[in-house]
Design a protein around this motif. Structure first.
Motif, mmCIF file in Angstrom:
data_model
loop_
_atom_site.group_PDB
_atom_site.id
_atom_site.type_symbol
_atom_site.label_atom_id
_atom_site.label_comp_id
_atom_site.label_asym_id
_atom_site.label_seq_id
_atom_site.Cartn_x
_atom_site.Cartn_y
_atom_site.Cartn_z
ATOM 1 N N HIS A 130 0.851 -1.354 -0.033
ATOM 2 C CA HIS A 130 -0.224 0.095 0.092
ATOM 3 C C HIS A 130 1.020 1.249 -0.032
ATOM 4 O O HIS A 130 0.565 2.280 -0.799
ATOM 5 N N LYS A 131 1.888 1.049 1.029
ATOM 6 C CA LYS A 131 2.850 2.374 0.989
ATOM 7 C C LYS A 131 3.542 2.531 -0.578
ATOM 8 O O LYS A 131 3.815 3.663 -1.047
ATOM 9 N N GLY A 132 3.887 1.397 -1.245
ATOM 10 C CA GLY A 132 4.401 1.438 -2.643
ATOM 11 C C GLY A 132 3.405 2.109 -3.723
ATOM 12 O O GLY A 132 3.961 3.076 -4.550
ATOM 13 N N ARG A 133 2.116 1.674 -3.650
ATOM 14 C CA ARG A 133 1.296 2.291 -4.390
ATOM 15 C C ARG A 133 1.021 3.843 -4.210
ATOM 16 O O ARG A 133 0.751 4.539 -5.148
ATOM 17 N N ALA A 134 0.891 4.202 -2.821
ATOM 18 C CA ALA A 134 0.877 5.630 -2.643
ATOM 19 C C ALA A 134 2.035 6.385 -2.995
ATOM 20 O O ALA A 134 1.957 7.521 -3.639
ATOM 21 N N LEU A 135 3.139 6.031 -2.796
ATOM 22 C CA LEU A 135 4.283 6.492 -3.253
ATOM 23 C C LEU A 135 4.403 6.739 -4.770
ATOM 24 O O LEU A 135 5.031 7.758 -5.320
ATOM 25 N N PHE A 136 4.056 5.646 -5.512
ATOM 26 C CA PHE A 136 3.895 5.786 -6.939
ATOM 27 C C PHE A 136 3.195 6.872 -7.261
ATOM 28 O O PHE A 136 3.346 7.605 -8.390
ATOM 29 N N ARG A 137 1.917 7.074 -6.933
ATOM 30 C CA ARG A 137 0.948 8.223 -7.212
ATOM 31 C C ARG A 137 1.695 9.478 -6.719
ATOM 32 O O ARG A 137 1.658 10.352 -7.622
ATOM 33 N N LEU A 138 2.514 9.601 -5.793
ATOM 34 C CA LEU A 138 2.865 10.726 -5.394
ATOM 35 C C LEU A 138 4.038 11.067 -6.308
ATOM 36 O O LEU A 138 4.407 12.191 -6.704
ATOM 37 N N SER A 139 4.687 10.139 -6.686
ATOM 38 C CA SER A 139 5.842 10.312 -7.767
ATOM 39 C C SER A 139 5.301 10.774 -9.112
ATOM 40 O O SER A 139 6.125 11.564 -9.818
ATOM 41 N N GLN A 140 4.222 10.374 -9.526
ATOM 42 C CA GLN A 140 3.664 10.879 -10.770
ATOM 43 C C GLN A 140 3.417 12.170 -10.731
ATOM 44 O O GLN A 140 3.635 13.181 -11.579
ATOM 45 N N PHE A 141 2.823 12.966 -9.401
ATOM 46 C CA PHE A 141 2.518 14.276 -9.259
ATOM 47 C C PHE A 141 3.977 14.755 -9.208
ATOM 48 O O PHE A 141 3.993 15.776 -9.825
ATOM 49 N N ASP A 201 9.376 18.711 -10.324
ATOM 50 C CA ASP A 201 9.828 18.801 -8.896
ATOM 51 C C ASP A 201 11.166 17.567 -8.726
ATOM 52 O O ASP A 201 10.864 16.662 -8.099
ATOM 53 N N LYS A 202 12.417 17.673 -8.987
ATOM 54 C CA LYS A 202 13.393 16.675 -9.068
ATOM 55 C C LYS A 202 13.419 16.107 -7.789
ATOM 56 O O LYS A 202 13.764 15.349 -7.161
ATOM 57 N N GLN A 203 13.767 17.299 -6.694
ATOM 58 C CA GLN A 203 14.083 16.940 -5.364
ATOM 59 C C GLN A 203 13.016 16.168 -4.818
ATOM 60 O O GLN A 203 13.486 15.038 -4.146
ATOM 61 N N LEU A 204 11.844 16.385 -4.808
ATOM 62 C CA LEU A 204 10.738 15.511 -4.277
ATOM 63 C C LEU A 204 10.768 14.202 -4.928
ATOM 64 O O LEU A 204 10.472 13.101 -4.459
ATOM 65 N N TYR A 205 10.571 14.383 -6.246
ATOM 66 C CA TYR A 205 10.818 13.061 -6.764
ATOM 67 C C TYR A 205 11.978 12.233 -6.425
ATOM 68 O O TYR A 205 11.861 10.869 -6.386
ATOM 69 N N ASP A 206 13.212 12.593 -6.241
ATOM 70 C CA ASP A 206 14.188 11.796 -5.950
ATOM 71 C C ASP A 206 13.985 11.083 -4.395
ATOM 72 O O ASP A 206 14.514 10.117 -4.330
ATOM 73 N N SER A 207 13.364 11.817 -3.564
ATOM 74 C CA SER A 207 13.172 11.497 -2.368
ATOM 75 C C SER A 207 12.148 10.239 -2.435
ATOM 76 O O SER A 207 12.359 9.351 -1.559
ATOM 77 N N ILE A 208 11.212 10.448 -3.129
ATOM 78 C CA ILE A 208 10.043 9.548 -3.339
ATOM 79 C C ILE A 208 10.753 8.090 -3.864
ATOM 80 O O ILE A 208 10.720 6.989 -3.491
ATOM 81 N N TYR A 209 11.541 8.417 -4.705
ATOM 82 C CA TYR A 209 12.162 7.303 -5.746
ATOM 83 C C TYR A 209 13.049 6.506 -4.651
ATOM 84 O O TYR A 209 13.190 5.206 -4.658
ATOM 85 N N ASN A 210 13.890 7.289 -3.951
ATOM 86 C CA ASN A 210 14.978 6.349 -2.887
ATOM 87 C C ASN A 210 13.878 5.850 -2.071
ATOM 88 O O ASN A 210 14.413 4.582 -1.602
ATOM 89 N N VAL A 211 12.799 6.073 -1.452
ATOM 90 C CA VAL A 211 12.073 5.280 -0.543
ATOM 91 C C VAL A 211 11.316 4.037 -1.300
ATOM 92 O O VAL A 211 11.383 2.923 -0.782
ATOM 93 N N LEU A 212 10.910 4.191 -2.510
ATOM 94 C CA LEU A 212 10.497 3.198 -3.264
ATOM 95 C C LEU A 212 11.565 2.103 -3.493
ATOM 96 O O LEU A 212 11.208 0.871 -3.516
ATOM 97 N N MET A 213 12.975 2.600 -3.670
ATOM 98 C CA MET A 213 13.879 1.454 -4.092
ATOM 99 C C MET A 213 14.258 0.704 -2.746
ATOM 100 O O MET A 213 14.410 -0.505 -2.652
ATOM 101 N N GLU A 214 14.265 1.458 -1.550
ATOM 102 C CA GLU A 214 14.247 1.045 -0.361
ATOM 103 C C GLU A 214 13.406 -0.222 0.081
ATOM 104 O O GLU A 214 13.336 -1.350 0.619
ATOM 105 N N LEU A 215 12.068 0.123 -0.222
ATOM 106 C CA LEU A 215 11.066 -0.699 -0.115
ATOM 107 C C LEU A 215 11.139 -1.961 -1.004
ATOM 108 O O LEU A 215 11.121 -3.126 -0.537
ATOM 109 N N VAL A 260 8.618 4.216 -12.961
ATOM 110 C CA VAL A 260 9.045 5.376 -12.145
ATOM 111 C C VAL A 260 10.610 5.396 -12.299
ATOM 112 O O VAL A 260 11.082 6.495 -12.196
ATOM 113 N N GLU A 261 11.375 4.230 -12.848
ATOM 114 C CA GLU A 261 12.515 4.537 -13.116
ATOM 115 C C GLU A 261 12.848 5.414 -14.297
ATOM 116 O O GLU A 261 13.794 5.899 -14.384
ATOM 117 N N VAL A 262 11.924 5.157 -15.100
ATOM 118 C CA VAL A 262 12.049 6.028 -16.556
ATOM 119 C C VAL A 262 12.051 7.299 -16.219
ATOM 120 O O VAL A 262 12.763 8.144 -16.610
#
Length: 592
Positions: free
Chosen positions: A184-195, A201-215, A228-230
């Protein structure tokens, strides 16, 4: 596909909210695993049998949550098979039973199940209201647990309605939930990454991406979708890597991402082509399915099943390791086979490219030879009229020759005739070069074939030798019109009729006009000397022999071939006509 997504959503709901079981509850664990296996099949009888057994076993062991989930699964199973009345009956029965037993969990399962049934009916408003009630109920009676399963469904509904604000709101709610499940956390982060990507917003996207990779690395549930990686590489300017990763996307997402990449690279033409491709694919899709989400759900479901089954199959651990070894060995063999196959394909590709290169070289050599032949022919054709001009000019310009007036006039006429030949040759070279250099001609003229053919016959009839008659015959009405380039057709007729006049000493020249399918067919027939069969193949080539000691005077037929090609038609010499020569050409009646 809709049923599959709904079944997977239900499965994820069950998997992410399973309570902790004792290691010795093997019967309950087996039944859970079997329920998860049957939930996506059409074997209704077996599914109902297993879930009823699971309900009975749960009551025996006091597993309240599993009891209501198994029961709720029965209602949802009926809904996914479009048995909505039966599904609602089961949901209502669960609700009444839960009230009688004073079970908050049973009441929650009732709310969730009714929302799921509404979603199956595609009643999105009722489904959204139902899931909101389920979330509110869950927060009230289970404050330390996550309502991520219901919030995720709300987020999906918002995305379906293209309500960005609602989708982001639900995504943030999921992340704020206590003990939220990784998927569920992954799906929510994916939606925020699209936003974040849409806002650049590269800074916001990179922070979301790092959390997704950690998950992904810690939970191993594949929560990071390829897009997401693209997007990550696009924002970081790694366009080559982003384009490579686009190969793993679905066709519509691939076209959409490539359009963004090309636009950022400043290649607007390619970006426009990809956006047009994306629109075409998107318009043809009736139901948009997130294949990677489905895959992630399957992985999560299988992982949970493996964990459940592992508790009752500890004695088979060695066999599983052996199976894993064999699997890796087979994978290595397949991998090596793929390498060999790819190497073979590369060799074939290189051989093909080499053959194409050799073919191109041969074409270039042939073109070079044709150019030399053309220059040689032109030189010969120019030399023939130039030689008498030079000789007779010297005679006229010197006093050594005592020429009579009539002899001077004769020489002067010879010089004029040869000068006209040179002029005609140069004009035809220029005309041939003009038409061969064109890729198309304007087709904005409406004209009558009868009028044009009749005009050309009347204009060129005075050039016929004595004893030669020229006629025009037609099967078309005078109001029959075609849309093409009139000047080009006029030049085409001029060369064919003049060619007939040149080689006809007596008899008849006939210009005919008719229609054939969607074309106008025009022929020029003469009773002249004709063309030998062995020389007909090259009749449209430049400066080819067409008879004993005769050559085409200039390049008239070559020009005809070039004109017809630009008009979208075809021209040929009629082999069936033996009383002279007959040239026929077709041109489309209406060509834009």
């Amino acid at each position: 596909m809709k049923r599959l997504i709904s079944l997977l959503s239900l499965t994820v709901f069950c998997l992410t909210s399973l309570p902790t079981m004792a290691n010795d509850d093997t019967d309950l664990i087996k039944l859970q695993a079997e329920m998860l296996r049957l939930i996506s099949t059409d074997d209704r009888d077996q599914f109902m049998k297993v879930t009823n057994q699971l309900k009975d076993e749960s009551l025996k062991q006091g597993a309240e949550r599993m009891f209501y989930k198994a029961w709720g699964n029965q209602a949802t199973y009926e809904a996914t098979h479009q048995n909505y009345t039966k599904a609602e009956e089961i949901a209502n029965t669960i609700g009444k039973y839960a009230i009688d037993q004073n079970s908050f969990w049973g009441s929650y399962v009732t709310l969730h199940t009714k929302a799921e049934i509404a979603l199956q009916r595609q009643d999105y408003q009722a489904a959204e209201n139902g899931y909101q009630k389920a979330v509110a109920f869950f927060h009230k009676y289970f404050p330390n647990e996550s309502a991520g399963a219901d919030l995720q469904e709300l987020m999906k509904i918002a995305n379906h309605r293209k309500d960005q604000k609602a989708g982001l709101r639900y995504a943030r709610q999921i992340l704020a939930e206590p003990n939220v499940a990784p998927i569920h956390k992954g799906r929510a982060l994916f939606r925020l990454s699209q936003f974040a990507f849409n806002k650049n917003d590269k800074q916001l996207y990179d922070s979301i991406y790092n959390v997704l990779m950690e998950l992904k690395n810690t939970d191993g549930i594949g929560t990071v979708e390829p897009v997401v990686e693209v997007n990550y590489h696009i924002l970081n300017g790694n366009y080559a890597e982003a384009m490579r990763l686009c190969q793993d996307l679905s066709p519509e997402k691939q076209a959409e991402r490539l359009a963004v990449i090309y636009h950022r690279m400043g290649k607007d033409k390619q970006a426009y082509e990809q956006m047009a491709r994306f629109k075409k694919i998107n318009d043809s899709i009736v139901l948009v399915s997130h294949g990677n989400v489905v895959a992630s759900c399957y992985v999560q479901m299988n992982n949970e099943r493996m964990k459940l089954e592992q508790k009752i199959m500890e004695d088979e651990n060695t066999q599983l390791k052996r199976l894993l070894f064999y699997t890796i060995a087979i994978a290595i063999v397949i991998f090596l086979g793929l390498i060999i196959w790819q190497r073979h394909q590369r060799v074939k590709l290189l051989e093909k490219q080499l053959a194409e290169s050799d073919e191109a070289r041969q074409k270039a050599e042939k073109a070079f030879d044709m150019k030399n032949e053309f220059i040689s022919n032109i030189t010969n054709e120019l030399r023939q009229p130039l030689s008498p001009i030079e000789g007779f000019s010297d005679m006229l310009g010197t006093k050594e020759y005592d020429l009579k007036p009539e002899e001077r006039e004769q020489l002067s006429n010879i010089i004029k005739d040869n000068s006209k030949t040179i002029t005609k040759l140069i004009d035809e070279m220029s005309e041939l070069a003009y038409y061969e250099s064109k890729k198309s001609l304007p087709m904005n003229y409406l004209w009558s074939p009868n009028y044009l053919c009749r005009y050309m016959v009347d204009a060129l009839r005075p050039l016929c030798r004595d004893g030669v008659r020229m006629f025009f015959e037609t099967e078309l009405n005078d109001d029959y019109e075609i849309k093409t380039n009139e000047e080009a057709v006029k030049a085409l007729l001029n060369h064919l009729i003049r060619n007939a006049i040149q080689f006809t000493d007596k008899g008849v020249i006939t210009v005919s006009c008719t229609d054939y399918e969607d074309n106008v067919r025009i022929s020029v027939t003469d009773t002249g000397q004709g063309i030998a069969p062995e020389r007909r193949e090259h009749v449209f080539d430049t400066f080819r022999d067409v008879g004993d000691n005769h050559k085409l005077q200039g390049m008239g037929l070559s020009i005809c071939r070039a004109i017809v090609k630009l008009l979208g038609g075809k021209i040929w010499l009629d082999d069936t006509y033996t009383d002279g020569s007959r040239f026929v050409f077709d041109i489309p009646r209406n060509r834009e």
